[in-house]
Design an enzyme around this catalytic site. Structure first.
Site, mmCIF file in Angstrom:
data_model
loop_
_atom_site.group_PDB
_atom_site.id
_atom_site.type_symbol
_atom_site.label_atom_id
_atom_site.label_comp_id
_atom_site.label_asym_id
_atom_site.label_seq_id
_atom_site.Cartn_x
_atom_site.Cartn_y
_atom_site.Cartn_z
ATOM 1 N N ILE C 464 0.830 -1.208 0.000
ATOM 2 C CA ILE C 464 0.000 0.000 0.000
ATOM 3 C C ILE C 464 0.861 1.254 0.000
ATOM 4 O O ILE C 464 0.353 2.350 0.196
ATOM 5 C CB ILE C 464 -0.965 0.022 1.219
ATOM 6 C CG1 ILE C 464 -0.181 0.051 2.537
ATOM 7 C CG2 ILE C 464 -1.929 -1.153 1.171
ATOM 8 C CD1 ILE C 464 -1.073 0.320 3.755
ATOM 9 N N GLY C 465 2.162 1.034 -0.213
ATOM 10 C CA GLY C 465 3.080 2.168 -0.264
ATOM 11 C C GLY C 465 4.115 2.164 0.822
ATOM 12 O O GLY C 465 4.984 3.017 0.868
ATOM 13 N N ILE C 621 15.465 0.422 12.213
ATOM 14 C CA ILE C 621 14.948 0.979 10.958
ATOM 15 C C ILE C 621 15.605 0.225 9.807
ATOM 16 O O ILE C 621 16.816 0.268 9.639
ATOM 17 C CB ILE C 621 15.246 2.491 10.868
ATOM 18 C CG1 ILE C 621 14.598 3.230 12.034
ATOM 19 C CG2 ILE C 621 14.778 3.043 9.531
ATOM 20 C CD1 ILE C 621 13.101 3.039 12.163
ATOM 21 N N ASN C 623 15.048 0.542 6.486
ATOM 22 C CA ASN C 623 15.425 1.394 5.352
ATOM 23 C C ASN C 623 15.175 2.841 5.752
ATOM 24 O O ASN C 623 14.033 3.243 5.911
ATOM 25 C CB ASN C 623 14.611 1.002 4.112
ATOM 26 C CG ASN C 623 15.021 1.777 2.865
ATOM 27 O OD1 ASN C 623 15.250 2.990 2.914
ATOM 28 N ND2 ASN C 623 15.112 1.085 1.737
ATOM 29 N N LYS C 694 10.081 -2.052 15.044
ATOM 30 C CA LYS C 694 8.691 -1.860 15.429
ATOM 31 C C LYS C 694 8.014 -1.118 14.283
ATOM 32 O O LYS C 694 8.658 -0.720 13.323
ATOM 33 C CB LYS C 694 8.603 -1.065 16.746
ATOM 34 C CG LYS C 694 9.066 -1.873 17.949
ATOM 35 C CD LYS C 694 8.777 -1.176 19.272
ATOM 36 C CE LYS C 694 9.752 -0.033 19.539
ATOM 37 N NZ LYS C 694 9.686 0.444 20.951
ATOM 38 N N GLY C 695 6.719 -0.921 14.374
ATOM 39 C CA GLY C 695 5.979 -0.330 13.265
ATOM 40 C C GLY C 695 6.078 1.188 13.243
ATOM 41 O O GLY C 695 6.223 1.833 14.281
ATOM 42 N N GLY C 697 4.204 3.013 10.413
ATOM 43 C CA GLY C 697 3.244 3.566 9.457
ATOM 44 C C GLY C 697 2.224 4.517 10.069
ATOM 45 O O GLY C 697 1.756 5.437 9.408
ATOM 46 N N GLU C 698 1.851 4.269 11.299
ATOM 47 C CA GLU C 698 0.830 5.111 11.935
ATOM 48 C C GLU C 698 1.406 6.053 12.975
ATOM 49 O O GLU C 698 0.803 7.077 13.293
ATOM 50 C CB GLU C 698 -0.223 4.208 12.600
ATOM 51 C CG GLU C 698 -1.044 3.447 11.571
ATOM 52 C CD GLU C 698 -1.670 2.190 12.133
ATOM 53 O OE1 GLU C 698 -2.880 2.036 11.965
ATOM 54 O OE2 GLU C 698 -0.952 1.383 12.735
#
Lengths: 153, 326, 733
Positions: C464-465, C621, C623, C694-695, C697-698
């Site tokens: 989704i990007g 991280i 990338n 860890k995430g 995106g949000e």
């Protein structure tokens, strides 16, 4: 109605209804799906293409009115395998994420540079505001446009 | 959208003939018309494409000092024309603040004043009480969500606003819209081009069916002019309010002011009383603010838009500042 | 090998995306496909009495107009599919009832898109109207657990200590209500599906965020085994939660395709995107903070109610933030809903903490002002070393470092005094906490290593990007000692091994772990082929090394008579759970802080962003380039929430006021200054998952709204508690 125009240099002749707009003509009739559709109202810029050398929203142009004109889409930007400098700049500056608004952004960006509307960061941002990006890659997009503008200068 | 037939005249005469039939509409840039057909606001059976009609494009300086802009001149071409930038910056800026670069490459200066209201009740896909969609069906915005609606000149039949930025500038410049029809040529002042609901709540402008705007004429140059547009986001959005100010000055003194506010009424609203009081004031005068406020004596808020009165006053004061410095 | 600077490689899907070659669902074609357009309800509540499709059907190119009478019943197996991932238990066009405006009530199928669109407007519907409820103004009510499993994602009520007594005894008390409107995700790509059958095998190209869930749900609609359904989605043009679950248009398109026995292509128009997929709900938060004079929180109460539809109870757990952000011995939270006739709300970037960090972040600022303590110092005084709700140790947390680095990069301690003038602008600075609960999903992947030294990852995740096509090859490449460019990811197809969803910021941590494990098993296989101990080998540049000796992968495979070796990997959660929020022992969260400087022109009601700094504790991280873009995207998303976005519900007509992109402003390029500074603290979270990440995106979308509102107060002394902060609010009513 029969209409003839050039798409990315190739002559095209199609029989279409007057109500068919250019974005749908490119996508559904000519199967050139590189041009995307975001809103069908000219409110997002996703379907930006070049018509006789000027950037326009494909969904706001009836295909029949493009009779005899030159249309350029994202599919025509690269030179065979050689990407256009703007395409390469978008990759280098990570100027996209989902990629859906990207063809429209790039067509808009190429025109923005050709128009000379790249004199400052603020000018680029203003003249690229007709392309909405929900992934919000805006600073990266501006960096890509700026890089190409500087190269050309 | 409904299907339609398509004609492409090459002359004004041909255009007028074709456009006169009751179910035909004129197509120029198409940036509004296509959306009206999608929503069902209009359902023409024939579109008359005037974009290949000769003689309707271009900007020329007339011998009497006036400027004539061909109606088919693209918005970007008008705004970026050296003559317009230098002599009528209010018009140039108003255009550059409108829509997006892509739309301005398609939309024409003659078509732009014909854009219709942005009121979401008017623009709804679903049936909605709206006198401009269905005469005598009522006005849902009157007691509905009307935060962006009119503070001047509204009636219970319609509280929408004319959103065109260039129209506000043209009104401040006392421009003239020149039209052609079977009845001949008409010269319509920009100041009365758009229809107030008290005149006809179902109409948008005085342009008759089959009448074609052929050019717009501007009077003397007004280099001390400015346009200020207020909106939530920085670009690609209609105005909450806007102010077009055109000043003629004797040094630091305002000899004559013309001020048209956009998005406050069904037509760009000239602040007549303000203009009267500004004449003779020094550009630093503290009386400018009271002069502006005097122009709002007949401002009437709706339930949700009282803030627009103060916002429009402040926008006017700031635009005067900008015009003085232009 | 993957040092921060080295890992910032360009996206592998770049060339396709910049050339218009990446295919989205609406770009796909099937021979003899029909275009579908919905007829949707004009009324918010009632029934369809009659539908007359005569004039619609008469139009050239129109093949069929389907109404409820034409639609077969969905199979009882659909009842076994949980809500979520089925967005709602209610399936339109089974009966004649209408639950909200914009609900599909008929489907027009035509040979061309134009014919379908026109005909949809010609279908004549007679309704019988019933009284409808406006959720915004409905009274808060207890959540009903039987109305969907959204309510089970967290505690509807939680209490620790005695907030009543603690608040009453607190030296400083601060109570306020914070609100935000419903907001639609409005991804640039409208939801779209192309469905076609071959006997009883269904294939869909679909714009989604979790392919296997779609496969499972669609199979259940027809009472078929999942293996009869294939979902293909190489690219999704933005999801942001709106495509996380299975919505009615997907079900209806598949039924339509089966009824007419032709492929059906349904692309929602932008108006459909307001009423057929859900928004983040309007939400009201009452936050009460009690603190000692020194600034230690004594009491934290957080009462939340959000709007929901009539069909299911969607619960927006903004109270997750109060259970997680600050150390406090007395915490009390509760969640309620307000029901009305509207499309069911749903996850949207970011769910839970996106809203909670707004109310809590603004409340903390008000408390700091009352205490006359710097807002950052207030956070430091109330730093949660352990999870406040459970007392458990975090999987990792380097928020102090993030505060410190962020403050330094922003110049927080030397910031301009609030209200400083810059021409007509008055400058203000604000900060707030960013944090997102870490979702982890069961996930699997296969890795193939070929004799030519290239590798392939196979998993059904979608793009989704967020960059999985690049990040997963990076993860595999690191293990296999290959340049990332020699690793390709094959994804977006349910024929590939099961992957968890691309939402909840959980893809990298979950599918990344599966990829890494599969790659590690390949490594072991190579060790066996070389007859060397796997603990001692090194993989580098396509070769296997034992000390100074090395063998090429190509030769190893050739000598063994193998064209390739393959291995499977999985990320398995304790107790076989499909999802959790960290291991039972270590709750997992990402953390950070956002600092913003805004300009307010209070005469013109203008609010503009001047600069922003976000520093995050988000684990390793993978990338740096794509991660930076992700955070910038999140910050801008938060700016939209703060400054302009909102979908108003028209209470008399019972529908969305504006259903397009002109009436609902989203941020544009000119809104965003170049000075958006993003940094990550160096961190490896081995408790959250094996890859240490860890995430993100949000995470970037949390905290921003509070920081902006706090900055507005700093600039002009006006406390706005109702988003978005628009000219009417800045000017005062």
């Amino acid at each position: 109605m029969r209409v003839k125009f050039r798409v990315n240099g190739d002559p095209v002749a199609v029989d279409i209804e007057p109500r068919l707009h250019l974005a749908d003509c490119l996508r559904e009739v000519l199967h050139l799906t590189g041009t995307k559709k975001g809103c069908n109202r000219g409110e997002c810029g996703t379907c930006t293409i070049h018509l006789d050398g000027r950037r326009v929203n494909g969904c706001l142009v009836l295909a029949i009115t493009a009779d005899g004109k030159k249309i350029e889409t994202i599919e025509g930007l690269a030179n065979g395998d050689q990407l256009h400098p703007m395409q390469m700049a978008f990759i280098d500056h990570d100027a996209f994420q989902c990629g859906y608004c990207t063809p429209g952004q790039i067509m808009s960006a190429v025109a923005c540079v050709a128009e000379g509307h790249t004199g400052s960061n603020a000018e680029i941002r203003e003249w690229m505001s007709g392309n909405i990006c929900r992934c919000s890659a805006y600073p990266q997009i501006v960096a890509a446009v700026n890089a190409v503008a500087k190269r050309n200068a | 959208m409904k299907n339609f037939s398509y004609a492409r005249p090459t002359s004004i005469h041909q255009t007028i003939e074709l456009a006169a039939t009751s179910d035909a509409m004129i197509l120029a840039g198409g940036t509004e018309l296509l959306n009206w057909t999608r929503i069902g606001i209009v359902e023409p059976s024939k579109l008359v494409d005037i974009t290949r009609v000769a003689g309707l494009e271009g900007i020329e300086q007339l011998p009497n000092g006036m400027v004539r802009i061909g109606a088919l001149t693209k918005l970007n071409d008008v705004a970026l024309h050296p003559l317009i930038r230098k002599s009528y910056p209010v018009l140039s800026t108003s255009i550059l603040k409108a829509a997006s670069a892509q739309i301005r490459n398609l939309a024409t200066i003659g078509g732009n004043p014909l854009q219709r209201v942005r009121c979401p009740y008017f623009r709804a896909d679903e049936p909605t009480p709206c006198n401009k969609r269905i005469p005598r069906s009522g006005c849902a915005a009157l007691h509905g969500l009307n935060e962006k609606h009119a503070i001047f000149g509204w009636t219970e039949d319609c509280v929408a606003v004319q959103p065109s930025d260039p129209a506000a500038a043209l009104t401040a410049l006392d421009a003239v819209l020149v039209t052609q029809s079977k009845q001949g040529e008409r010269r319509i002042p920009a100041t009365t081009f758009h229809t107030l609901p008290s005149e006809d709540p179902t109409a948008h402008s005085v342009l008759q069916h089959g009448e074609l705007i052929s050019s717009i004429e501007l009077g003397e140059a007004v280099p001390k002019s400015a346009y200020l547009k207020i909106r939530e986001r920085e670009s690609y959005e209609y105005a909450t309010v806007s102010a077009a100010v055109a000043l003629e000055m004797d040094g630091p003194v305002i000899r004559r002011a013309r001020i048209a506010l956009g998005s406050v009424a069904m037509r760009p609203w000239r602040l007549v009383e303000t203009e009267r009081r500004l004449a003779g004031l020094h550009s630093d005068s503290p009386e400018i603010i009271s002069a502006v406020k005097a122009g709002f004596a007949d401002a009437r808020p709706l339930l949700m838009n009282r803030y627009k009165i103060r916002l429009a006053q402040n926008t006017t004061v700031r635009a005067i500042e900008m015009a003085v410095q232009a | 090998m993957n040092r921060e600077l080295d890992n910032a490689i360009a996206r592998f899907d770049g060339p396709a995306k910049v050339s218009g070659k990446s295919m989205y669902a609406g770009d796909q074609f099937q021979p003899s496909q029909l275009y579908a357009a919905f007829v949707t309800s004009h009324i918010p509540c009632g029934r369809v009495e009659t539908i007359s499709s005569a004039s619609a059907s008469a139009k050239p190119g129109v093949v069929r107009v389907l109404t409820a009478a034409d639609m077969p019943r969905v199979h009882p197996a659909l009842q076994q599919v949980s809500v979520p991932p089925l967005a709602s238990r209610f399936v339109p066009m089974q009966e004649n009832e209408i639950m909200h405006e914009g609900q599909p009530i008929a489907i027009v199928l035509a040979e061309t898109l134009e014919a379908a669109e026109e005909a949809a407007k010609l279908v004549q519907v007679r309704y019988s109207r019933s009284a409808f409820s406006v959720a915004d103004t409905s009274p808060p009510a207890a959540v009903m657990p039987e109305k969907g499993n959204y309510s089970k994602a967290g505690p509807l009520a939680f209490a620790k200590g005695d907030t009543g007594a603690a608040y009453a005894a607190a030296a400083i008390q601060s109570t306020a209500t914070y609100t935000q409107p419903s907001r639609h995700a409005n991804p640039m790509e409208p939801s779209a599906i192309l469905a076609f059958w071959n006997a009883d095998k269904l294939t869909v190209y679909d714009s989604v965020q979790h392919l296997p869930a779609v496969q499972n749900a669609l199979a259940a609609v027809f009472g078929l085994p999942s293996t009869n359904v294939r979902v293909v989605s190489p690219h999704t043009g933005g999801g942001f939660g709106a495509k996380a679950f299975i919505w009615s248009h997907e079900i209806l398109a598949c039924i339509a395709a089966r009824v007419v026995q032709r492929p059906v292509k349904l692309v929602l128009n932008r108006q459909n995107m307001y009423s057929i997929v859900g928004p983040q709900p309007q939400l009201t938060q009452q936050v009460s903070l009690g603190a000692s004079a020194e600034g230690r929180l004594q009491s934290l109460e957080h009462k939340v109610s959000n709007v929901t539809g009539q069909t299911d109870d969607y619960v927006e757990f903004a109270t997750a933030s109060s259970r997680a952000f600050y150390a406090c011995d007395n915490i009390k939270v509760s969640q309620q809903v307000r029901r009305g006739n509207m499309v069911l709300p749903t996850f949207m970037r970011s769910p839970w903490d996106g809203s909670g960090s707004w109310g809590l972040g603004a409340a903390m600022d008000e408390l700091a002002r009352a205490l006359k303590i710097d807002p950052l110092d207030l956070r430091l005084k109330n730093y949660a070393e352990v999870e406040p709700e459970s007392g458990k140790t975090w999987s990792s947390k380097k928020l102090r470092e993030a505060y410190s680095l962020g403050a330094e990069r922003f110049g927080w301690r030397t910031r301009p005094e609030g209200g400083t003038r810059d021409g007509h602008w008055r400058i203000g600075c604000g900060m707030a906490d960013c944090s997102q609960g870490q979702a982890r999903f069961h996930s699997t992947a296969r890795v193939r290593l070929r004799a030519d030294g290239t590798a392939q990852i196979e998993s059904s995740f979608c793009d989704i990007g967020t960059g999985p096509a690049t990040i997963f090859p990076q993860i595999a490449a690191e293990v296999l000692g290959l340049p990332p460019q020699r690793v390709k990811a094959l994804a977006g197809d349910t024929n590939l091994p099961y992957s968890g969803p691309t939402y909840g910021s959980g893809t990298t941590i979950s599918t990344g772990a599966a990829v890494q494990l599969a790659a590690k098993r390949i490594r072991e296989q190579l060790a066996r082929l070389a007859a060397w101990p796997s603990a001692d080998i090194e993989l580098r540049d396509g070769r296997v090394f034992l000390g100074k000796e090395s063998r090429s992968i190509e030769k190893l495979l050739k000598d063994a008579g193998l064209a390739e070796i393959a291995s499977d990997g999985s990320f398995d959660l304790p107790n076989g759970a499909p999802v959790d929020m960290g291991s039972p022992q270590y709750p997992a969260r990402s953390f950070g802080a956002i600092f913003v400087e805004v300009g307010v022109d209070d005469e013109l009601g203008l609010l503009r962003l001047r600069r922003a700094t976000g520093v995050y504790s988000a684990g390793k991280i993978i990338n740096a380039r794509t991660a930076r873009s992700q955070m910038i995207g999140g910050i801008i998303w938060g700016w939209g929430m703060a400054a302009m976005e909102g979908s108003s519900f028209e209470p008399t007509l019972g529908r969305w006021y504006s259903k397009d992109l002109a009436g609902v402003p989203l941020p544009v390029n000119a809104d965003i200054p170049p000075e958006i500074d993003v940094a990550f603290v160096d961190e490896f979270d081995s408790n959250a998952g094996p890859i240490g990440a860890k995430g993100i995106g949000e995470l970037g979308a949390t905290g921003v709204a509070a920081a902006v509102a706090n900055a507005v107060f700093d600039a002009i002394g006006l406390r706005v508690r109702d988003l978005p902060i628009t000219p009417s609010k800045l000017l005062g009513a």
